[in-house]
Motif scaffolding. Structure first.
Motif, PDB file in Angstrom:
ATOM      1  N   PRO A   1       0.781  -1.262   0.047  1.00 11.68           N
ATOM      2  CA  PRO A   1       0.165  -0.010  -0.048  1.00 11.68           C
ATOM      3  C   PRO A   1       0.915   1.095   0.181  1.00 11.68           C
ATOM      4  O   PRO A   1       2.096   1.350   0.447  1.00 11.68           O
ATOM      5  CB  PRO A   1      -0.743  -0.055   1.217  1.00 11.68           C
ATOM      6  N   PHE A   2       0.336   2.123  -0.299  1.00 13.41           N
ATOM      7  CA  PHE A   2       0.892   3.686  -0.256  1.00 13.41           C
ATOM      8  C   PHE A   2       0.959   3.997   1.108  1.00 13.41           C
ATOM      9  O   PHE A   2       0.105   4.071   1.680  1.00 13.41           O
ATOM     10  CB  PHE A   2       0.255   4.567  -1.341  1.00 13.41           C
ATOM     11  N   LYS A   3       2.109   4.607   0.983  1.00 17.35           N
ATOM     12  CA  LYS A   3       2.321   5.286   2.730  1.00 17.35           C
ATOM     13  C   LYS A   3       2.137   6.833   2.775  1.00 17.35           C
ATOM     14  O   LYS A   3       1.209   7.203   3.303  1.00 17.35           O
ATOM     15  CB  LYS A   3       4.118   5.069   3.141  1.00 17.35           C
ATOM     16  N   THR A   4       2.794   7.432   1.581  1.00 19.99           N
ATOM     17  CA  THR A   4       2.176   9.084   1.388  1.00 19.99           C
ATOM     18  C   THR A   4       2.727   9.235   0.169  1.00 19.99           C
ATOM     19  O   THR A   4       4.019   8.845  -0.293  1.00 19.99           O
ATOM     20  CB  THR A   4       2.911   9.776   2.506  1.00 19.99           C
TER      21      THR A   4
ATOM     22  N   LYS B   1       5.679   4.047  -0.916  1.00 21.13           N
ATOM     23  CA  LYS B   1       4.972   2.816  -0.847  1.00 21.13           C
ATOM     24  C   LYS B   1       5.699   2.120   0.520  1.00 21.13           C
ATOM     25  O   LYS B   1       6.737   2.323   0.763  1.00 21.13           O
ATOM     26  CB  LYS B   1       4.945   1.705  -1.558  1.00 21.13           C
ATOM     27  N   TYR B   2       4.680   1.414   1.380  1.00 19.76           N
ATOM     28  CA  TYR B   2       5.464   0.618   2.442  1.00 19.76           C
ATOM     29  C   TYR B   2       6.121  -0.707   1.751  1.00 19.76           C
ATOM     30  O   TYR B   2       5.867  -1.088   0.465  1.00 19.76           O
ATOM     31  CB  TYR B   2       4.413  -0.047   3.293  1.00 19.76           C
ATOM     32  N   ALA B   3       7.018  -1.148   2.459  1.00 17.69           N
ATOM     33  CA  ALA B   3       7.820  -2.513   1.905  1.00 17.69           C
ATOM     34  C   ALA B   3       6.932  -3.376   1.598  1.00 17.69           C
ATOM     35  O   ALA B   3       5.970  -3.537   2.326  1.00 17.69           O
ATOM     36  CB  ALA B   3       8.969  -2.702   2.870  1.00 17.69           C
TER      37      ALA B   3
END
Length: 414
Positions: free
Chosen positions: A31-34, A38-40
């Motif tokens: 998922p996108f973090k910001t 993305k998150y790993a």
């Protein structure tokens, strides 16, 4: 892991699903973090167990029609521009080498494949991995697709394959056990470096950094779970993970941590005095926990109900807490011990599998009794990883010191 491991896993699963079925599994995506970060990514463990592929967005299908099995992988098309930015996606040759699946298509062919399969084959049910942790957890891509299939093909039965895969994952192969042992070996190295460098006045995160360094030095980029490094009263919080308090002289430090090797976890807890010496009271509480842990380990063997081990653990801890003056009746043990004795371990730290069954040879479980005395700022947990064998069990983490005299000697000779 060798290609044959994943082929065997799919063969076993194919025997468990009904005829005239289609199984669809998604690798998942990060998922996108910001913004554009993305998150790993980490693969869905059931997907990985069946394919050996650790790349996002890939889809696996297994059709079982009139007893005949056909397997297909759907991968992303090669994008030369993105390859320059982030590296190439997996090729057909690489996908085959890892999984042993010969039929490989591009993801943009997936929907056409589903439509064609539903039209020309007598598919009566479709299996998805529909694991849910809670009713309020948002639907993932696999669950959304299952819902879409049900709307478009109302005659199709949607089935959850999660339990069938879980039953397979419960019994570990020799190669799986080797990966767990490698993860435990690195964890041992990290624990010893932490203990070697522990001093009153440090922050908990400074101590944690020595474990992180050990993992990185060994080429391990991911932990089995978020490290718990808890000093003093913080150790009475079961899943404390802020790790930002000062370690004071006289504190016990409880750490619960593990490396991950080839996606297989280690899960180890140890508790030691920051200044190198247990007080008499700390030693008494510690030995009570250790006594319970040894009683559980001695009881582990095939045929023993999983939750019977929890009753053994609670009984010993209750008896010891009465001796320690903490409780008057064994029924009061829940005040100081409020979790179970352990859990399954493997591709997930808290691994899949029913806890209402008896132990079998090849299972790997944790053994982690604890006592949490908030009013005395004493939190102690001791955790090892056990392999169930034909006649009993093997403690895979037996080389990580845990006796009081061993710990004090190690701390004194740093």
């Amino acid at each position: 892991m060798e290609q044959s491991f994943f082929i065997n896993n799919r063969n076993k699963l194919s025997e468990l699903i009904e005829d005239n079925s289609l199984l669809v599994m998604f690798a998942g995506s990060a998922p996108f973090k910001t913004a554009d970060e993305k998150y790993a990514f980490t693969p869905n463990r059931n997907f990985y167990y069946l394919t050996g592929i650790n790349e996002e967005k890939i889809i696996l299908t297994i059709a079982k029609v009139n007893g005949q099995i056909s397997e297909t992988l759907f991968i992303e098309r090669f994008d030369p521009i993105m390859a320059k930015w982030v590296g190439a996606t997996i090729s057909e040759e690489e996908a085959y080498e890892k999984s042993g699946i010969r039929t490989i298509k591009n993801i943009d062919e997936f929907e056409g494949y589903i439509g064609s399969t539903m039209n020309r084959m007598p598919i009566e049910q479709i299996y998805f991995d529909l694991e849910r942790q809670s009713i309020n957890t948002p639907l993932n891509k696999q669950q959304i697709f299952a819902k879409d299939i049900k709307e478009k093909y109302p005659h199709i039965i949607i089935k959850n394959v999660f339990n069938q895969i879980s039953s397979l994952r419960l019994i570990k192969t020799e190669d799986e056990i080797k990966n767990i042992q490698k993860a435990i070996g690195v964890t041992k190295e990290g624990i010893e470096l932490m203990m070697k460098n522990a001093q009153p006045g440090m922050k908990e995160y400074e101590l944690e950094a020595y474990f992180d360094f050990t993992l990185t030095r060994n080429g391990i980029r991911d932990k089995a779970f978020k490290t718990i490094a808890a000093a003093g009263k913080n150790a009475t919080i079961l899943h404390y993970d802020k790790n930002n308090s000062e370690i004071k002289d006289g504190d016990l430090v409880l750490f619960d941590l593990g490396a991950q090797y080839g996606y297989y976890s280690a899960d180890i807890s140890r508790t030691f005095p920051a200044n190198g010496k247990f007080t008499d009271r700390q030693k008494d509480v510690y030995n009570a926990v250790l006594k319970a842990q040894k009683a559980v380990e001695e009881a582990v063997k095939p045929g023993v109900p999983f939750m019977e081990l929890n009753e053994i653990c609670k009984k010993v801890l209750a008896e010891e807490c009465i001796k320690l003056g903490l409780i008057e009746d064994e029924k009061e043990i829940g005040k100081y011990f409020f979790h179970t004795f352990g859990h399954y371990m493997g591709l997930d730290t808290h691994d899949v599998g029913s806890r209402s069954i008896a132990l079998e040879e090849g299972m790997v479980i944790t053994n982690e009794p604890g006592l949490y005395i908030e009013e005395e700022c004493i939190g102690i947990r001791i955790e090892d990883d056990l392999l169930v064998t034909k006649d009993g069990c093997v403690n895979l983490s037996k080389d990580i010191i845990k006796e009081v005299d061993e710990i004090e000697a190690f701390m004194a000779n740093r």
